[in-house]
Design a protein around this motif. Sequence first.
Motif, PDB file in Angstrom:
ATOM      1  N   ARG A 156      -9.181  -1.563   2.940  1.00 14.92           N
ATOM      2  CA  ARG A 156     -10.048  -2.074   3.902  1.00 14.92           C
ATOM      3  C   ARG A 156      -9.350  -2.860   4.892  1.00 14.92           C
ATOM      4  NH1 ARG A 156     -15.274  -2.524   4.943  1.00 14.92           N
ATOM      5  NH2 ARG A 156     -15.992  -1.732   2.697  1.00 14.92           N
ATOM      6  N   VAL A 157      -9.273  -2.864   6.093  1.00 16.22           N
ATOM      7  CA  VAL A 157      -8.683  -3.603   7.026  1.00 16.22           C
ATOM      8  C   VAL A 157      -9.585  -4.093   8.012  1.00 16.22           C
ATOM      9  CG1 VAL A 157      -6.760  -3.901   8.753  1.00 16.22           C
ATOM     10  CG2 VAL A 157      -6.471  -2.315   6.680  1.00 16.22           C
ATOM     11  N   GLY A 158     -10.030  -5.477   7.827  1.00 17.39           N
ATOM     12  CA  GLY A 158     -11.146  -5.843   9.011  1.00 17.39           C
ATOM     13  C   GLY A 158     -12.548  -4.813   8.578  1.00 17.39           C
ATOM     14  N   GLU A 159     -12.859  -4.196   9.644  1.00 18.43           N
ATOM     15  CA  GLU A 159     -14.100  -3.258   9.488  1.00 18.43           C
ATOM     16  C   GLU A 159     -13.666  -1.845   9.218  1.00 18.43           C
ATOM     17  OE1 GLU A 159     -16.087  -3.409  13.098  1.00 18.43           O
ATOM     18  OE2 GLU A 159     -16.649  -5.685  13.071  1.00 18.43           O
ATOM     19  N   HIS A 160     -12.328  -1.652   9.097  1.00 19.08           N
ATOM     20  CA  HIS A 160     -12.170  -0.317   8.879  1.00 19.08           C
ATOM     21  C   HIS A 160     -11.876  -0.043   7.034  1.00 19.08           C
ATOM     22  CE1 HIS A 160     -11.534   0.320  13.126  1.00 19.08           C
ATOM     23  NE2 HIS A 160     -10.642  -0.454  13.039  1.00 19.08           N
ATOM     24  N   TYR A 161     -12.366   1.070   6.836  1.00 21.21           N
ATOM     25  CA  TYR A 161     -12.262   1.512   5.275  1.00 21.21           C
ATOM     26  C   TYR A 161     -12.007   2.909   5.075  1.00 21.21           C
ATOM     27  CZ  TYR A 161     -14.267   1.798   0.600  1.00 21.21           C
ATOM     28  OH  TYR A 161     -14.427   2.164  -0.747  1.00 21.21           O
ATOM     29  N   GLY A 162     -10.962   3.100   4.417  1.00 20.80           N
ATOM     30  CA  GLY A 162     -10.381   4.529   4.283  1.00 20.80           C
ATOM     31  C   GLY A 162      -9.227   4.711   3.539  1.00 20.80           C
ATOM     32  N   ASP A 163      -8.845   6.134   3.313  1.00 22.76           N
ATOM     33  CA  ASP A 163      -7.704   6.198   2.609  1.00 22.76           C
ATOM     34  C   ASP A 163      -6.398   6.298   3.547  1.00 22.76           C
ATOM     35  OD1 ASP A 163      -9.128   6.693   0.180  1.00 22.76           O
ATOM     36  OD2 ASP A 163      -9.636   8.800   0.747  1.00 22.76           O
ATOM     37  N   VAL A 164      -5.383   5.873   3.026  1.00 27.62           N
ATOM     38  CA  VAL A 164      -4.133   5.889   3.764  1.00 27.62           C
ATOM     39  C   VAL A 164      -3.604   7.272   3.845  1.00 27.62           C
ATOM     40  CG1 VAL A 164      -1.684   4.984   3.960  1.00 27.62           C
ATOM     41  CG2 VAL A 164      -3.639   3.311   3.180  1.00 27.62           C
ATOM     42  N   ILE A 165      -3.279   7.814   4.776  1.00 26.04           N
ATOM     43  CA  ILE A 165      -2.714   9.137   4.882  1.00 26.04           C
ATOM     44  C   ILE A 165      -1.308   9.206   5.460  1.00 26.04           C
ATOM     45  CG2 ILE A 165      -5.084  10.310   5.297  1.00 26.04           C
ATOM     46  CD1 ILE A 165      -4.478  10.600   8.032  1.00 26.04           C
ATOM     47  N   GLU A 166      -0.951   8.494   6.316  1.00 25.74           N
ATOM     48  CA  GLU A 166       0.412   8.092   6.837  1.00 25.74           C
ATOM     49  C   GLU A 166       0.981   6.768   7.062  1.00 25.74           C
ATOM     50  OE1 GLU A 166       3.524  11.008   9.672  1.00 25.74           O
ATOM     51  OE2 GLU A 166       0.999  11.076   9.855  1.00 25.74           O
ATOM     52  N   MET A 184       5.527   2.635  13.602  1.00 24.95           N
ATOM     53  CA  MET A 184       4.618   1.677  14.505  1.00 24.95           C
ATOM     54  C   MET A 184       3.376   1.638  14.372  1.00 24.95           C
ATOM     55  SD  MET A 184       7.079   1.136  16.865  1.00 24.95           S
ATOM     56  CE  MET A 184       5.736   0.439  18.146  1.00 24.95           C
ATOM     57  N   GLU A 185       2.850   2.476  13.563  1.00 19.83           N
ATOM     58  CA  GLU A 185       1.289   2.372  12.972  1.00 19.83           C
ATOM     59  C   GLU A 185       1.030   3.119  11.870  1.00 19.83           C
ATOM     60  OE1 GLU A 185      -0.515   4.490  16.471  1.00 19.83           O
ATOM     61  OE2 GLU A 185       0.642   6.113  16.237  1.00 19.83           O
ATOM     62  N   THR A 186      -0.227   2.906  11.016  1.00 18.45           N
ATOM     63  CA  THR A 186      -0.578   3.439   9.986  1.00 18.45           C
ATOM     64  C   THR A 186      -1.873   4.103  10.285  1.00 18.45           C
ATOM     65  OG1 THR A 186       0.350   1.722   8.754  1.00 18.45           O
ATOM     66  CG2 THR A 186      -1.278   3.074   7.612  1.00 18.45           C
ATOM     67  N   TYR A 187      -1.929   5.436   9.641  1.00 12.76           N
ATOM     68  CA  TYR A 187      -3.103   6.177   9.716  1.00 12.76           C
ATOM     69  C   TYR A 187      -3.918   6.213   8.615  1.00 12.76           C
ATOM     70  CZ  TYR A 187      -0.851   8.176  13.878  1.00 12.76           C
ATOM     71  OH  TYR A 187      -0.138   8.321  15.120  1.00 12.76           O
ATOM     72  N   ILE A 188      -5.350   5.735   8.842  1.00 12.34           N
ATOM     73  CA  ILE A 188      -6.075   5.987   7.457  1.00 12.34           C
ATOM     74  C   ILE A 188      -7.336   7.039   7.733  1.00 12.34           C
ATOM     75  CG2 ILE A 188      -5.482   3.840   6.774  1.00 12.34           C
ATOM     76  CD1 ILE A 188      -8.232   2.623   7.824  1.00 12.34           C
ATOM     77  N   LYS A 189      -7.941   7.513   7.115  1.00 14.31           N
ATOM     78  CA  LYS A 189      -8.848   8.410   7.137  1.00 14.31           C
ATOM     79  C   LYS A 189     -10.253   7.716   6.437  1.00 14.31           C
ATOM     80  CE  LYS A 189      -9.596  12.226   4.761  1.00 14.31           C
ATOM     81  NZ  LYS A 189      -9.532  13.335   3.990  1.00 14.31           N
ATOM     82  N   SER A 190     -11.272   7.465   7.256  1.00  8.07           N
ATOM     83  CA  SER A 190     -12.382   6.649   6.779  1.00  8.07           C
ATOM     84  C   SER A 190     -13.155   7.719   5.708  1.00  8.07           C
ATOM     85  CB  SER A 190     -13.334   6.243   7.946  1.00  8.07           C
ATOM     86  OG  SER A 190     -13.761   7.240   8.713  1.00  8.07           O
ATOM     87  N   ILE A 191     -14.215   7.035   5.232  1.00  4.24           N
ATOM     88  CA  ILE A 191     -15.021   7.791   4.440  1.00  4.24           C
ATOM     89  C   ILE A 191     -15.990   8.675   5.259  1.00  4.24           C
ATOM     90  CG2 ILE A 191     -15.210   6.191   2.477  1.00  4.24           C
ATOM     91  CD1 ILE A 191     -17.809   4.840   3.678  1.00  4.24           C
ATOM     92  N   MET A 215       0.728  -1.059  -0.020  1.00  9.53           N
ATOM     93  CA  MET A 215       0.058   0.174   0.020  1.00  9.53           C
ATOM     94  C   MET A 215       0.976   1.284  -0.106  1.00  9.53           C
ATOM     95  SD  MET A 215      -1.233   0.057   3.899  1.00  9.53           S
ATOM     96  CE  MET A 215      -1.477  -1.588   3.996  1.00  9.53           C
ATOM     97  N   ARG A 216       0.308   2.351  -0.238  1.00 10.78           N
ATOM     98  CA  ARG A 216       1.074   3.526  -0.525  1.00 10.78           C
ATOM     99  C   ARG A 216       0.023   4.752   0.224  1.00 10.78           C
ATOM    100  NH1 ARG A 216       3.677   3.824  -6.551  1.00 10.78           N
ATOM    101  NH2 ARG A 216       4.911   1.814  -6.168  1.00 10.78           N
ATOM    102  N   VAL A 217       0.741   5.972   0.309  1.00 11.64           N
ATOM    103  CA  VAL A 217      -0.164   6.810   0.956  1.00 11.64           C
ATOM    104  C   VAL A 217      -1.100   7.406  -0.308  1.00 11.64           C
ATOM    105  CG1 VAL A 217      -0.167   9.368   1.823  1.00 11.64           C
ATOM    106  CG2 VAL A 217       1.573   7.745   2.650  1.00 11.64           C
ATOM    107  N   GLY A 218      -2.389   7.670   0.170  1.00 10.76           N
ATOM    108  CA  GLY A 218      -3.258   7.730  -0.856  1.00 10.76           C
ATOM    109  C   GLY A 218      -4.142   6.762  -1.152  1.00 10.76           C
TER     110      GLY A 218
END
Length: 559
Positions: free
Chosen positions: A383-393, A397-404, A376-379
């Motif tokens: 979908r990871v399990g129940e989470h669905y959104g855009d990768v922002i960073e 240690m962790e990855t941030y995604i912004k949901s719809i 995966m890349r930024v942008g």
Amino acid sequence: MGMFMDRVRWLGLMLVLTLGVLAAPVLAQEAKEGAAQRTEEEEEIYAHPVSVDGQELFKVRGSSALPATDRAAHVAQRIIEVAEKSDDRKVFMEIRPGELGLNIYADGELVSVTTQADSDFEEFDLEILTQLQLEAIERAINTYRTSRTDEAFTANAITAAVWTLVFAGYCALFLFCRKLFPNWVAGLARQRTRGVGQATGDVLKSDAIASVVRFAVRGLFNLVLLVGFYYYLSLVLLSFPQTKLFAQILIQYVTDPVISVLKAFVSYLPNLLTIAVLAFLARALLKTIRLFFENLEAGVIKWSNFEKEWIWPTYNLIQITVILMTMVICFPYVPGAKSAAFQGLTIFLGVVLSLGSNTVVANALAGLFVLYKRSMRVGDRIRVGEHYGDVIEIKLMETYIKSIKNELISIPNSTLISSEVLNYSSKIDGRGLLLHSTVGIGYEEPREKIEAMLIEASRRTSGLKKNPPPFVLMEGLGDFGINYQINAFTTRGSSLPLLRSQLHKNIVDVFNENKVAIMTPAYEGDTEDPKVAPAIWEGELAPNSRAGDTSGDAKDKKD
């Protein structure tokens, strides 16, 4: 049960070994401290200086029956008694043989006995050592009598007055500087931090920073004033023989530790210089590496198959490695690094970190896999399990995604490695993603008609590709109806929820226009009419009821 008991035994053994490793340096340190303490106690019992008015004359030996401290105190007391009995500047000194050694007399009174043990301790001949002690006693008596004359008292009082005047001038100058200097420093800090309030949204204001600086400077001035008063009091007490001992004690409590620290600092300067050189080399190396990666990011340096997203994570890894290697090299030059207590502390910290950093290490390693395996890349929309959104960073240690729904979601990288990750933005064969939806229709409707209706609904949905054309799959034959699945390609992976919603709207419209009931998601009853499809379907659908709608849902757009 046997396996459980074996694990318990292993855990117990590991705990005992860990405690043993931790306790060994501490026990060794305690043993050394105990030996040193015993040596000091023995030295205090068997040798102690004779002091008069704070001046050390000579040392005397002692025994377990008569410790050296008691013997030295007795000798000093006899010297003072002889000195106080007369004001004569001349002292009659005499050496006489005795049962224990050579006796020293002052003005006809016994003041000290020099024994063979004293001679062996000083490694001097008995007669020579006795003569040296006699001269030291004579000087002490003369000094004691001279320092307590009226002339000496007047001189001492003048000296104390001079120190008082010096301290008064010091206080006046100090208070004048204390009144102006903190305000000047606070004003300078206010000017230098004017942009802090704007940068922090008024969380930190320049006035608040200036107040803190003013308070700190005034506290420093108060400390300096207190130190000046301390030494003024010590010097005044040192001017008079009656208070000289107290003055020496006061000076010893502060000056000796400071001098010890300064001596340790001076002796540590070569190691400090080595650490400074190593730190300078490490900093220069990191600057060179950073310059390389900055040019790599700007495109000045070309590196094939090296992704742009790898630049700064790679630099951070190299930076951490260089810093850790520098710390390892500098470790032997740190003060106290070879002491048992320091080694025990480092072992304890290592055990604590190894036991408590399992999750941290797992997340860090998972972050490296996420960064470098290019799943995966930024942008990207994932979908990871129940989470669905855009990768922002993507961090270590962790990855941030912004949901719809515009929610910020933090997902540990270990979860990304151990879970299924659906990437809707990655391109596989160029055709795009396959958007699909399933409806259940009764057996009485012709199959060709249902397929045509679903394809018409797909055609009306803006954002679904016409080429490759959409197609319908018959997923299954249910108890009361047939499950049809419409499939259509799209390149708008970031708009899947909106496209699916538009497709569902168009399906409902088309089926309502053609008076076909959708039986999903549930169907509980049936009519008495037989559910049999006509043998022949005319091949025409009902007209588009939303042909005049310009909202965009029913309007065809070429993909």
